[in-house]
Design a protein around this motif. Structure first.
Motif, short mmCIF file in Angstrom:
data_model
loop_
_atom_site.label_atom_id
_atom_site.label_comp_id
_atom_site.label_asym_id
_atom_site.label_seq_id
_atom_site.Cartn_x
_atom_site.Cartn_y
_atom_site.Cartn_z
N THR A 299 12.85 9.34 9.91
CA THR A 299 11.84 9.76 8.94
C THR A 299 11.23 8.56 8.22
O THR A 299 10.00 8.47 8.06
CB THR A 299 12.46 10.72 7.91
OG1 THR A 299 13.05 11.83 8.59
CG2 THR A 299 11.41 11.23 6.95
N VAL A 300 12.06 7.62 7.79
CA VAL A 300 11.57 6.44 7.08
C VAL A 300 10.68 5.60 7.99
O VAL A 300 9.58 5.15 7.59
CB VAL A 300 12.74 5.61 6.53
CG1 VAL A 300 12.25 4.31 5.92
CG2 VAL A 300 13.53 6.41 5.50
N LEU A 301 11.14 5.36 9.21
CA LEU A 301 10.35 4.55 10.14
C LEU A 301 9.02 5.22 10.46
O LEU A 301 7.97 4.55 10.55
CB LEU A 301 11.15 4.31 11.42
CG LEU A 301 12.39 3.42 11.28
CD1 LEU A 301 13.18 3.37 12.58
CD2 LEU A 301 11.99 2.01 10.86
N THR A 302 9.04 6.53 10.65
CA THR A 302 7.80 7.24 10.95
C THR A 302 6.83 7.17 9.78
O THR A 302 5.62 7.02 9.96
CB THR A 302 8.11 8.71 11.28
OG1 THR A 302 9.07 8.76 12.34
CG2 THR A 302 6.85 9.44 11.72
N LEU A 303 7.36 7.26 8.57
CA LEU A 303 6.50 7.16 7.40
C LEU A 303 5.83 5.78 7.35
O LEU A 303 4.63 5.67 7.02
CB LEU A 303 7.32 7.39 6.13
CG LEU A 303 6.55 7.37 4.81
CD1 LEU A 303 5.46 8.43 4.80
CD2 LEU A 303 7.50 7.60 3.64
N ALA A 304 6.56 4.72 7.69
CA ALA A 304 5.98 3.38 7.72
C ALA A 304 4.89 3.29 8.78
O ALA A 304 3.82 2.68 8.56
CB ALA A 304 7.07 2.35 7.97
N ILE A 305 5.12 3.89 9.94
CA ILE A 305 4.12 3.87 11.01
C ILE A 305 2.87 4.62 10.60
O ILE A 305 1.74 4.15 10.81
CB ILE A 305 4.73 4.46 12.30
CG1 ILE A 305 5.84 3.54 12.83
CG2 ILE A 305 3.65 4.66 13.37
CD1 ILE A 305 6.65 4.14 13.95
N VAL A 306 3.04 5.78 10.01
CA VAL A 306 1.88 6.57 9.57
C VAL A 306 1.10 5.82 8.50
O VAL A 306 -0.14 5.79 8.51
CB VAL A 306 2.35 7.95 9.05
CG1 VAL A 306 1.19 8.69 8.39
CG2 VAL A 306 2.89 8.79 10.21
N ALA A 307 1.81 5.19 7.56
CA ALA A 307 1.13 4.42 6.51
C ALA A 307 0.34 3.27 7.11
O ALA A 307 -0.79 2.99 6.69
CB ALA A 307 2.16 3.91 5.50
N ALA A 308 0.92 2.59 8.10
CA ALA A 308 0.21 1.48 8.74
C ALA A 308 -1.03 1.99 9.48
O ALA A 308 -2.10 1.35 9.44
CB ALA A 308 1.15 0.76 9.71
N ALA A 309 -0.91 3.12 10.16
CA ALA A 309 -2.07 3.67 10.88
C ALA A 309 -3.17 4.09 9.92
O ALA A 309 -4.36 3.86 10.17
CB ALA A 309 -1.62 4.86 11.73
N LEU A 310 -2.80 4.69 8.81
CA LEU A 310 -3.82 5.07 7.82
C LEU A 310 -4.50 3.84 7.23
O LEU A 310 -5.68 3.88 6.88
CB LEU A 310 -3.16 5.88 6.69
CG LEU A 310 -2.78 7.32 7.03
CD1 LEU A 310 -1.95 7.92 5.89
CD2 LEU A 310 -4.03 8.17 7.26
N ARG A 311 -3.76 2.76 7.13
CA ARG A 311 -4.30 1.55 6.50
C ARG A 311 -5.14 0.72 7.47
O ARG A 311 -6.19 0.19 7.07
CB ARG A 311 -3.14 0.71 5.96
CG ARG A 311 -3.50 -0.66 5.42
CD ARG A 311 -4.44 -0.55 4.22
NE ARG A 311 -4.77 -1.86 3.69
CZ ARG A 311 -5.69 -2.67 4.19
NH1 ARG A 311 -6.37 -2.31 5.26
NH2 ARG A 311 -5.93 -3.85 3.63
N TRP A 312 -4.71 0.57 8.72
CA TRP A 312 -5.36 -0.38 9.61
C TRP A 312 -6.01 0.21 10.85
O TRP A 312 -6.83 -0.47 11.48
CB TRP A 312 -4.34 -1.45 10.05
CG TRP A 312 -3.98 -2.39 8.95
CD1 TRP A 312 -4.80 -3.29 8.33
CD2 TRP A 312 -2.70 -2.54 8.33
NE1 TRP A 312 -4.13 -3.98 7.37
CE2 TRP A 312 -2.83 -3.55 7.34
CE3 TRP A 312 -1.46 -1.93 8.51
CZ2 TRP A 312 -1.76 -3.95 6.54
CZ3 TRP A 312 -0.40 -2.33 7.71
CH2 TRP A 312 -0.56 -3.32 6.74
N ALA A 313 -5.67 1.41 11.26
CA ALA A 313 -6.28 1.99 12.46
C ALA A 313 -7.77 2.22 12.24
O ALA A 313 -8.19 2.59 11.14
CB ALA A 313 -5.58 3.29 12.83
#
Length: 486
Positions: A299-313
């Motif tokens: 859950t924590v790792l997925t949250l970091a991935i989603v945050a990165a995608a929202l920020r830089w994708a």
């Protein structure tokens, strides 16, 4: 080109020889109300703050700080500032009603974060990490600013600083002379004096001085930031990657992996306990324990991935925005299923092995993760995520305050006593390590002599509170009658 005078070029001085710009503390004007407000709040903190235990004094000092900052800055705040400020006050009010030390130890730093965000207001060009700790950081930076103000005040030609010092010294001398005389003349007045004024040992005086400095600097730091606030950030940051392939492929792989896991979990759900025993060779409780922490990490790792995608994708084109909504929406929805699975496993594990503070806290954290993913789904509607970090911080603080309202130690004690009523073992030594929050439950549900034995251990370290350290749970616990511990 360097400037020329009479046709002759003049070289600019080396960088190291150029004059340094004046520090911020020397250029930011000091409002006249800052120093008196900081002094009054510092005195309130020194006299009212019970630093060694939860008590009503924490709330009173927080109110003094809030009033001081508001008065010094003439109430120039928004509804956002007020909401964060009220949340900070609510977290510190926990010490008035709950006696649990570990719970209040979580509420105090959470209140500092909420207070920092109350001072900062709208999102700044700094990271959210700075905004979260702006209050203590600016308190340190405000030392030369406040020192400059003190120097100017002391150097005024009208001698107002000297007159104030003489007035305070005269009042202190009169109090020191007349209070002992009046106390020796009347026992009732002596009791009031004893309750209000503690024993003035060197340790108490040192504590007062330290608390005065910390509280006064917090007020000065808040005023320092508000006197020259940081630049506000733009609504959305434009720095994003140009291509979406490096985001699409990993997210699709992760979605497929989560989908397979959820499908397997559905088979387990419909297969029941017999299926678990047959396929894994574990009991239900062992199966739950073997997977909860791994699901938390996922859950924590997925949250970091989603945050990165929202920020830089990339999200400039219509196709980019559709891809973000579909991929991140699917990933967030599947992660919510994983959150539910983790909570189910922890519930099974606690029913088998008992309820503890740590297990309750990780359950609350997992629920918070679920709430954050719901916020992510909301942000995908308009693909605006700049508000997400503060919303996540706010939900965490609200979750902590909600946990305090529910009285976690009472919940844990009730759950363990329910297990004992169902024939499972009760670890009464663990219950005896709790605070006075569990006294009503233990008094009502445990039989004698175990009831008295547990209550005596719970109340063993209790001592009389001065009125700033008054706490409802401890005050109520002292009225509980105790029997004999056989």
């Amino acid at each position: 080109m360097p400037p020329a005078h009479g046709g002759v070029a003049i070289a600019a001085p080396p960088v190291l020889l150029q004059p340094l710009p004046p520090p911020k503390s020397a250029t930011v004007p000091l409002p006249p109300a800052v120093l008196p407000a900081a002094a009054v709040a510092g005195i309130a903190g020194a006299l009212l703050l019970p630093i060694d235990r939860p008590g009503i004094g924490w709330l009173l000092v927080a109110l003094a700080v809030a009033v001081a900052v508001t008065v010094a800055n003439r109430g120039r705040f928004t509804w956002t500032n007020a909401a964060w400020g009220l949340l900070a006050l609510a977290l510190l009010s926990v010490g008035t009603f709950r006696a649990s030390g570990w719970l209040f130890a979580l509420c105090v730093p959470a209140a500092v974060v909420a207070g920092s965000l109350a001072v900062v207001g709208a999102r700044t060009v700094h990271s959210v990490l700075y905004d979260m700790v702006a209050l203590p950081l600016e308190a340190l930076r405000a030392i030369p600013w406040a020192g400059r103000g003190l120097g100017r005040f002391a150097g005024r030609r009208d001698g107002v600083a000297r007159r104030i010092a003489l007035a305070v010294l005269g009042a202190a001398v009169l109090v020191a002379v007349f209070v002992p005389l009046l106390a020796s003349a009347d026992a009732a007045f002596a009791a009031v004096v004893t309750a209000v004024i503690p024993d003035l040992s060197p340790a108490v005086v040192v504590r007062w001085c330290l608390v005065f400095v910390v509280v006064a600097l917090l007020v000065a730091g808040a005023c320092y930031f508000l006197a020259a606030p940081a630049e506000k950030a733009k609504k959305e940051s434009p720095e994003r990657t140009k291509y979406g392939l490096e985001w699409t492929v990993p997210l699709v792989v992760l979605i497929v992996l989560f989908s397979v896991f959820v499908a397997v979990r559905l088979v387990v759900l419909f297969g029941g306990t017999e299926y678990v025993l047959r396929t894994s060779g574990l009991t239900s409780a062992e199966y739950a324990r073997s997977g909860f922490w791994q699901l938390c990490a996922v859950t924590v790792l997925t949250l970091a991935i989603v945050a990165a995608a929202l920020r830089w994708a990339p999200n400039t084109t219509k196709a980019d925005r559709l891809r973000q909504r579909v991929l991140l929406g699917a990933l967030s929805a599947l992660t919510l299923v994983l959150v539910g699975s983790a909570l189910s496993r922890m519930g099974t594990y606690q029913e088998a092995y008992g309820f503890t503070v740590l297990r309750l806290l990780v359950e609350v954290c997992e629920l918070w993760f679920g709430a954050v993913f719901v916020l992510v789904l909301v942000s995908l509607v308009r693909l605006r995520s700049s508000w997400l970090p503060r919303a996540a911080i706010g939900t965490a603080a609200v979750a902590l305050f909600g946990l305090a309202v529910l009285d976690p130690e009472r919940l844990i004690t009730d759950a363990n006593l329910d297990r004992a009523a169902a024939g499972k073992p009760l670890d009464h030594r663990y219950l005896a390590g709790f605070s006075a929050d569990v006294v009503p439950v233990v008094e009502a549900r445990l039989p004698e002599p175990l009831r008295t034995c547990v209550l005596r251990q719970v109340l063993a370290g209790d001592s009389a509170d001065g009125w700033p350290a008054w706490n409802l749970a401890r005050a109520s616990a002292r009225d509980v009658p105790l029997g004999h511990c056989g």
